[in-house]
Design an enzyme around this catalytic site. Structure first.
Site, short mmCIF file in Angstrom:
data_model
loop_
_atom_site.label_atom_id
_atom_site.label_comp_id
_atom_site.label_asym_id
_atom_site.label_seq_id
_atom_site.Cartn_x
_atom_site.Cartn_y
_atom_site.Cartn_z
N ILE A 34 2.33 4.80 5.94
CA ILE A 34 1.65 5.84 6.71
C ILE A 34 2.64 6.89 7.23
O ILE A 34 2.25 8.03 7.52
CB ILE A 34 0.86 5.20 7.88
N VAL A 100 6.34 -4.66 11.78
CA VAL A 100 5.05 -5.29 11.46
C VAL A 100 5.32 -6.74 11.01
O VAL A 100 6.02 -6.96 10.00
CB VAL A 100 4.31 -4.52 10.35
N HIS A 104 6.74 -7.68 4.16
CA HIS A 104 6.50 -6.55 3.26
C HIS A 104 7.81 -6.08 2.65
O HIS A 104 8.86 -6.13 3.29
CB HIS A 104 5.83 -5.38 3.99
N HIS A 106 9.54 -2.67 1.24
CA HIS A 106 9.47 -1.22 1.14
C HIS A 106 10.01 -0.83 -0.24
O HIS A 106 11.06 -1.34 -0.65
CB HIS A 106 10.37 -0.54 2.17
P1 AMP Z 1 9.07 -2.43 9.24
O1 AMP Z 1 9.86 -1.72 10.28
O2 AMP Z 1 9.90 -2.87 8.06
O3 AMP Z 1 8.22 -3.55 9.82
O4 AMP Z 1 8.10 -1.35 8.62
C1 AMP Z 1 6.75 -1.22 8.95
C2 AMP Z 1 6.22 -0.03 8.19
O5 AMP Z 1 4.81 -0.05 8.27
C3 AMP Z 1 6.66 1.32 8.76
O6 AMP Z 1 7.36 2.04 7.74
C4 AMP Z 1 5.36 2.01 9.16
O7 AMP Z 1 5.35 3.39 8.92
C5 AMP Z 1 4.34 1.26 8.29
N1 AMP Z 1 2.97 1.25 8.80
C6 AMP Z 1 2.56 0.94 10.04
N2 AMP Z 1 1.22 1.01 10.12
C7 AMP Z 1 0.77 1.35 8.89
C8 AMP Z 1 -0.51 1.57 8.33
N3 AMP Z 1 -1.64 1.46 9.05
N4 AMP Z 1 -0.60 1.92 7.02
C9 AMP Z 1 0.53 2.05 6.28
N5 AMP Z 1 1.77 1.85 6.75
C10 AMP Z 1 1.89 1.50 8.03
#
Ligand code: AMP
Length: 122
Positions: A34, A100, A104, A106
């Site tokens: 996002i 999050v 995941h 990236h």
């Molecule tokens: P991390 O810091 O590795 O946990 O990355 C979490 C990622 O999730 C960040 O790059 C955010 O921009 C992304 N993110 C958070 N909420 C959403 C969402 N609703 N849809 C897509 N990406 C998201």
């Protein structure tokens, strides 16, 4: 890290909030970040409830691990990234600023990404 079923990616998996889907199969979902940090910034997640890479690498089945790795490679290839290159990153835990708590990957691409990571302030 215990799994929080109310994290934002769990909500995306349940269809409670939308995402821009790039890829889906039985075990994996991928969608655009996002808040993209590069021209292409895709998140690849397992459908299983794993809080982090640490959790996933210890507890996921061989099939789940294979599915995630295969999917990440296919997503990059299908987007034409294999030719120019890309970076895969998995922030894990506090020091890596994992925001999050659903594992995941990236995928960053679409420009020169520089070498490795910027050192944090000591
Ligand atoms: P991390 O810091 O590795 O946990 O990355 C979490 C990622 O999730 C960040 O790059 C955010 O921009 C992304 N993110 C958070 N909420 C959403 C969402 N609703 N849809 C897509 N990406 C998201």
């Amino acid at each position: 890290m215990t799994y929080d079923p109310n994290n934002i990616f769990a909500k995306i998996l349940r269809g409670e909030i939308p995402c821009h889907k790039i890829y889906e199969d039985e075990r994996v979902l991928a969608f655009n970040d996002i808040n993209p940090q590069t021209p292409t910034h895709v998140l690849v997640i397992p459908k299983g409830a794993y809080a982090s890479f640490d959790d996933f690498s210890e507890h996921a089945s061989e099939a789940e691990i294979a599915a995630l790795v295969r999917a990440a490679g296919k997503i990059a290839r299908d987007a034409g990234l294999a030719a120019t290159g890309y970076r895969i990153l998995a922030n894990t835990g506090r020091d890596a600023h994992q925001d999050v708590p659903h594992f995941h990957l990236h995928i960053f691409a679409g420009k020169d990404l520089g070498r490795m990571i910027k050192p944090a302030e000591k």
